[in-house]
Scaffold this motif. Structure first.
Motif, PDB file in Angstrom:
ATOM      1  N   TYR A  91       0.785  -1.233  -0.045  1.00 40.02           N
ATOM      2  CA  TYR A  91       0.078   0.008  -0.024  1.00 40.02           C
ATOM      3  C   TYR A  91       0.873   1.301  -0.013  1.00 40.02           C
ATOM      4  CZ  TYR A  91      -4.580  -2.083   0.094  1.00 40.02           C
ATOM      5  OH  TYR A  91      -5.692  -2.691  -0.249  1.00 40.02           O
ATOM      6  N   SER A  92       1.894   1.128   0.751  1.00 44.54           N
ATOM      7  CA  SER A  92       2.956   2.414   0.913  1.00 44.54           C
ATOM      8  C   SER A  92       3.603   2.534  -0.755  1.00 44.54           C
ATOM      9  CB  SER A  92       4.050   2.054   1.948  1.00 44.54           C
ATOM     10  OG  SER A  92       3.585   1.733   3.079  1.00 44.54           O
ATOM     11  N   MET A  93       3.862   1.411  -1.435  1.00 52.97           N
ATOM     12  CA  MET A  93       4.320   1.613  -2.899  1.00 52.97           C
ATOM     13  C   MET A  93       3.496   2.298  -3.608  1.00 52.97           C
ATOM     14  SD  MET A  93       6.977  -1.408  -3.190  1.00 52.97           S
ATOM     15  CE  MET A  93       5.987  -2.647  -2.835  1.00 52.97           C
ATOM     16  N   PHE A  94       2.345   1.519  -3.811  1.00 58.06           N
ATOM     17  CA  PHE A  94       1.221   1.943  -4.640  1.00 58.06           C
ATOM     18  C   PHE A  94       0.727   3.355  -4.286  1.00 58.06           C
ATOM     19  CE2 PHE A  94       1.313  -2.433  -5.833  1.00 58.06           C
ATOM     20  CZ  PHE A  94       1.434  -2.231  -7.099  1.00 58.06           C
ATOM     21  N   PHE A  95       0.394   3.750  -3.043  1.00 58.14           N
ATOM     22  CA  PHE A  95      -0.031   5.171  -2.584  1.00 58.14           C
ATOM     23  C   PHE A  95       1.313   6.286  -3.071  1.00 58.14           C
ATOM     24  CE2 PHE A  95       0.036   8.770   0.429  1.00 58.14           C
ATOM     25  CZ  PHE A  95      -1.340   9.147   0.046  1.00 58.14           C
TER      26      PHE A  95
ATOM     27  N   PHE B 289       3.256   5.825  -5.739  1.00 52.49           N
ATOM     28  CA  PHE B 289       2.641   6.021  -7.343  1.00 52.49           C
ATOM     29  C   PHE B 289       1.797   6.667  -7.373  1.00 52.49           C
ATOM     30  CE2 PHE B 289       4.831   1.314  -7.710  1.00 52.49           C
ATOM     31  CZ  PHE B 289       5.978   1.931  -7.743  1.00 52.49           C
ATOM     32  N   SER B 290       0.511   6.915  -6.726  1.00 47.19           N
ATOM     33  CA  SER B 290      -0.623   7.205  -6.935  1.00 47.19           C
ATOM     34  C   SER B 290      -0.520   9.040  -6.826  1.00 47.19           C
ATOM     35  CB  SER B 290      -1.743   6.680  -6.100  1.00 47.19           C
ATOM     36  OG  SER B 290      -2.031   5.492  -6.701  1.00 47.19           O
ATOM     37  N   VAL B 291       0.335   9.151  -5.615  1.00 46.92           N
ATOM     38  CA  VAL B 291       0.514  10.488  -5.515  1.00 46.92           C
ATOM     39  C   VAL B 291       1.339  11.351  -6.785  1.00 46.92           C
ATOM     40  CG1 VAL B 291       1.919  12.048  -3.882  1.00 46.92           C
ATOM     41  CG2 VAL B 291       0.424  10.335  -2.906  1.00 46.92           C
ATOM     42  N   VAL B 292       2.404  10.479  -6.697  1.00 46.99           N
ATOM     43  CA  VAL B 292       3.122  11.038  -8.081  1.00 46.99           C
ATOM     44  C   VAL B 292       2.346  11.286  -9.374  1.00 46.99           C
ATOM     45  CG1 VAL B 292       5.120  10.246  -9.647  1.00 46.99           C
ATOM     46  CG2 VAL B 292       5.415  10.011  -7.339  1.00 46.99           C
ATOM     47  N   ILE B 293       1.545  10.188  -9.774  1.00 47.25           N
ATOM     48  CA  ILE B 293       0.598  10.392 -10.708  1.00 47.25           C
ATOM     49  C   ILE B 293      -0.326  11.439 -10.798  1.00 47.25           C
ATOM     50  CG2 ILE B 293      -1.144   9.130 -12.162  1.00 47.25           C
ATOM     51  CD1 ILE B 293       0.337   6.797 -11.907  1.00 47.25           C
TER      52      ILE B 293
ATOM     53  N   GLY C 175      -5.557  13.460 -20.063  1.00 41.45           N
ATOM     54  CA  GLY C 175      -5.885  11.855 -20.353  1.00 41.45           C
ATOM     55  C   GLY C 175      -4.528  11.271 -20.954  1.00 41.45           C
ATOM     56  N   TYR C 176      -4.065  11.852 -21.789  1.00 39.71           N
ATOM     57  CA  TYR C 176      -2.746  11.285 -22.617  1.00 39.71           C
ATOM     58  C   TYR C 176      -1.528  10.975 -21.431  1.00 39.71           C
ATOM     59  CZ  TYR C 176      -4.674  12.511 -26.875  1.00 39.71           C
ATOM     60  OH  TYR C 176      -5.584  12.949 -28.059  1.00 39.71           O
ATOM     61  N   THR C 177      -1.419  11.941 -20.566  1.00 36.51           N
ATOM     62  CA  THR C 177      -0.374  11.814 -19.449  1.00 36.51           C
ATOM     63  C   THR C 177      -0.915  10.834 -18.433  1.00 36.51           C
ATOM     64  OG1 THR C 177      -0.021  14.320 -19.492  1.00 36.51           O
ATOM     65  CG2 THR C 177       0.759  13.164 -17.419  1.00 36.51           C
ATOM     66  N   TYR C 178      -2.269  10.796 -18.323  1.00 34.14           N
ATOM     67  CA  TYR C 178      -2.557   9.475 -17.188  1.00 34.14           C
ATOM     68  C   TYR C 178      -2.356   8.093 -17.897  1.00 34.14           C
ATOM     69  CZ  TYR C 178      -5.753   6.316 -15.204  1.00 34.14           C
ATOM     70  OH  TYR C 178      -6.328   4.999 -14.213  1.00 34.14           O
ATOM     71  N   LEU C 179      -2.631   8.182 -19.264  1.00 25.40           N
ATOM     72  CA  LEU C 179      -2.344   6.846 -19.993  1.00 25.40           C
ATOM     73  C   LEU C 179      -0.728   6.379 -19.818  1.00 25.40           C
ATOM     74  CD1 LEU C 179      -4.684   6.797 -22.933  1.00 25.40           C
ATOM     75  CD2 LEU C 179      -4.771   5.278 -21.104  1.00 25.40           C
ATOM     76  N   ILE C 180       0.066   7.604 -20.131  1.00 26.19           N
ATOM     77  CA  ILE C 180       1.478   7.218 -20.082  1.00 26.19           C
ATOM     78  C   ILE C 180       2.160   6.781 -18.635  1.00 26.19           C
ATOM     79  CG2 ILE C 180       3.701   8.334 -20.359  1.00 26.19           C
ATOM     80  CD1 ILE C 180       2.490   9.952 -22.799  1.00 26.19           C
ATOM     81  N   ALA C 181       1.404   7.645 -17.725  1.00 28.38           N
ATOM     82  CA  ALA C 181       1.891   7.414 -16.453  1.00 28.38           C
ATOM     83  C   ALA C 181       1.511   5.907 -15.861  1.00 28.38           C
ATOM     84  CB  ALA C 181       1.351   8.593 -15.315  1.00 28.38           C
TER      85      ALA C 181
END
Length: 129
Positions: free
Chosen positions: A44-48, A50-54, A70-76
């Motif tokens: 959960y820490s790792m994916f949290f 990642f989500s904060v960065v995205i 939208g494009y940035t979301y797909l790439i990230a």
């Protein structure tokens, strides 16, 4: 919008963590949990993170040009998927029946954060201010 987005991400992540933690602790035997490569808190820490960065990246792109969010979301998300694969490799390398619950848990956490990011991205795209 920025603070609200991160607050929603944090609250939903905490709720998902608590539910997952109690399910895993009460259903899976302790001797199996000790063999897991990543603890639930680590996942959960790792994916949290990642989500904060995205989300930070998406909010930054939104200030520059809403059309590219939208494009940035797909790439990230694709980059996150690649990183998640490399994190998953040690789990995939060992093939035991006890390891299958760890694989399932990894994918549940991944899909949970993917859903959270998708919902928050939709909110960013729908808020055209």
């Amino acid at each position: 919008m920025t603070f609200k987005t991160f607050l929603h991400l944090f609250i939903i992540s905490i709720i998902a963590f608590v539910i997952n933690f109690f399910l895993v602790e009460n259903v899976i035997p302790k001797h199996e949990l000790v063999k897991w490569t990543y603890s639930i808190a680590n996942l959960y820490s790792m994916f949290f993170v990642f989500s904060v960065v995205i989300m930070s990246l998406l909010l930054f792109v939104r200030t520059k040009n809403l059309d590219y969010v939208g494009y940035t979301y797909l790439i990230a998300t694709s980059v996150k998927m690649g990183i998640a694969y490399f994190l998953l490799r040690p789990i995939l390398a060992t093939t035991t029946d006890e390891n299958s619950t760890e694989k399932i848990n990894f994918f549940i956490v991944f899909i949970c954060f993917l859903a959270i990011e998708t919902l928050l991205t939709i909110r960013i795209l729908n808020n055209k201010q």
